[in-house]
Design a protein around this motif. Structure first.
Motif, PDB file in Angstrom:
ATOM      1  N   SER A 234       0.804  -1.240   0.000  1.00 39.53           N
ATOM      2  CA  SER A 234       0.000   0.000   0.000  1.00 39.53           C
ATOM      3  C   SER A 234       0.830   1.280   0.000  1.00 39.53           C
ATOM      4  CB  SER A 234      -0.960   0.013   1.195  1.00 39.53           C
ATOM      5  OG  SER A 234      -1.816  -1.099   1.180  1.00 39.53           O
TER       6      SER A 234
ATOM      7  N   ASP B  26      -5.973   2.433  -3.538  1.00 39.35           N
ATOM      8  CA  ASP B  26      -6.637   1.316  -2.876  1.00 39.35           C
ATOM      9  C   ASP B  26      -7.995   1.735  -2.322  1.00 39.35           C
ATOM     10  OD1 ASP B  26      -4.480  -0.625  -3.163  1.00 39.35           O
ATOM     11  OD2 ASP B  26      -3.390   0.546  -1.675  1.00 39.35           O
TER      12      ASP B  26
ATOM     13  N   ASP C  50      -3.792  -5.282  -1.267  1.00 37.25           N
ATOM     14  CA  ASP C  50      -2.532  -4.674  -1.704  1.00 37.25           C
ATOM     15  C   ASP C  50      -1.390  -5.438  -1.042  1.00 37.25           C
ATOM     16  OD1 ASP C  50      -0.275  -2.949  -2.154  1.00 37.25           O
ATOM     17  OD2 ASP C  50      -1.697  -1.342  -2.588  1.00 37.25           O
TER      18      ASP C  50
END
Length: 398
Positions: A174, A180, A192
């Protein structure tokens, strides 16, 4: 104020306007230099990339400089004409990226807005992941992933998106959380993932980790409200390369690095991703100089046969997952011509492939959240995922 004082005030006002015009010119010129010239570091290269994404700001600045210089020129201030010309040229140059992006958006049917144009970077998000989970422990290393779920969920399991970050450096999962969060809030469960960074002479470990993550998601999707039969894998740069390689290879060709089932991938979204490791290093990449050296962790020496096996292009065949390719038109690290060639090779192999190319966008243009390139990409991804979902529903039947 008498006439003499008025003339003196106007003279100083025009000189101040000229100084402002040259200041605007220097700022716009500096932005253009970082965007057009080889940069000595990744940080300065990123500045140049953002200068292109926000070039409309510099166009406005250059227009303001031209107006100020025009005012100074009325008083025959020395250098005013040159400032008008310089700012005008810079304004035209700075307008090229947004104007061509606007044309691309019209062709794609993508709405562009100025309201969010300066809306920060994608390295931060208004919220964090819903969970952080270990998906495997391999050779003493914990491999982690973040789970991002929609703020509100509808009935039934949702499509899953496995997001594979790029590989400029060994970062955790991330690194661009705004993407995301956005994907999750468009109705997807996002995973992720982290992976072990590229290692010299070892091309199988990194994509094997990605396949391990895909298998984990396929096995555990139901726990998070995701549908394992609607699994999309997406990645940027090296992450896009890994997404392609993991989705295109069978377990016998490239096994996962852990005990994991083979996941069925419904679609791939690859941003500015290398596809042929046997190809020579592009001239634009050689010109990147110090930037290339900073990215040398991604370039590992491979024997010709290993390079062939490490190439997504090696595995093209009918029946591969539909693929969306997103590419910047002036990417110095992944040339747009290579991505266009790969799209043609996919189509020639009977693979459903789409290419969205954004003129003047550089590598990692999605770092800018509000830039026109990112706005076009969000529209393209949303439309693509809807088409994939519609195709899956039609295939499932009543």
């Amino acid at each position: 104020m008498n006439a003499g004082e008025a003339r003196l005030t106007r003279r100083w006002a025009r000189r101040a306007a000229l100084a402002g015009a040259w200041l605007a010119c220097l700022i716009a010129l500096g932005a253009a230099a970082t965007a057009l010239l080889p940069m000595p570091s990744l940080d300065l290269w990123a500045v140049g990339m953002l200068a292109v994404e926000f070039s409309l700001v510099f166009a406005v600045l250059a227009v303001l400089g031209a107006v100020l210089a025009g005012y100074a020129r009325r008083g025959a201030v020395c250098g005013a004409t040159a400032a008008v010309v310089a700012n005008s040229l810079l304004a035209v140059t700075a307008l090229l990226p947004p104007v061509t992006a606007w044309a691309t958006a019209r062709a794609q049917g993508a709405p562009l807005t100025l309201s969010g144009y300066l809306d920060g970077l994608s390295t931060s998000a208004p919220r964090g992941p819903d969970a952080t989970v270990r998906y495997a422990r391999v050779d003493g290393t914990d491999l982690m992933l973040d789970v991002w779920r929609p703020r509100s969920t509808g009935a039934g399991p949702l499509p899953a998106v496995v997001n594979v970050h790029g590989g400029a450096q060994d970062t955790a999962q991330s690194p661009f959380p705004r993407w995301d969060a956005w994907l999750a809030d468009t109705g997807h469960v996002v995973f992720d993932i982290d992976y072990r960074f590229f290692r010299p002479h070892d091309w199988r470990t990194t994509p094997g980790d990605v396949k391990c993550a895909l298998g984990w998601v396929a096995r555990n999707a139901g726990r998070y409200g995701a549908d394992p039969d609607r699994l999309v894998v997406m990645g940027q740069s090296a992450g896009g390369y890994l997404a392609l390689l993991a989705a295109y290879t069978r377990a016998a060709e490239l096994p996962p690095t852990c005990q994991a089932p083979e996941a069925k991938v419904a679609a791939v979204i690859a941003w500015y991703a290398p596809s042929d490791m046997t190809a020579p290093i592009p001239a634009s990449f050689r010109l990147a100089g110090p930037v290339r050296r900073e990215l040398s962790g991604q370039i590992w020496p491979l024997a010709p046969e290993s390079a062939r096996r490490a190439s997504p292009a090696t595995y093209l065949r009918p029946g591969l997952p539909p693929t969306l390719l997103i590419q910047g038109g002036r990417d110095i690290l992944q040339p747009s011509a290579d991505t266009r060639d790969f799209a043609a090779r996919l189509a020639g192999a009977g693979v459903r492939a789409e290419l969205v190319e954004i003129p003047y966008a550089d590598h990692q243009f999605d770092l800018s959240w509000g830039g026109f390139g990112s706005q076009i990409a969000r529209h393209a991804i949303t439309a693509y995922l809807r088409r994939i979902a519609g195709t899956a529903e039609r295939a499932a039947g009543p």
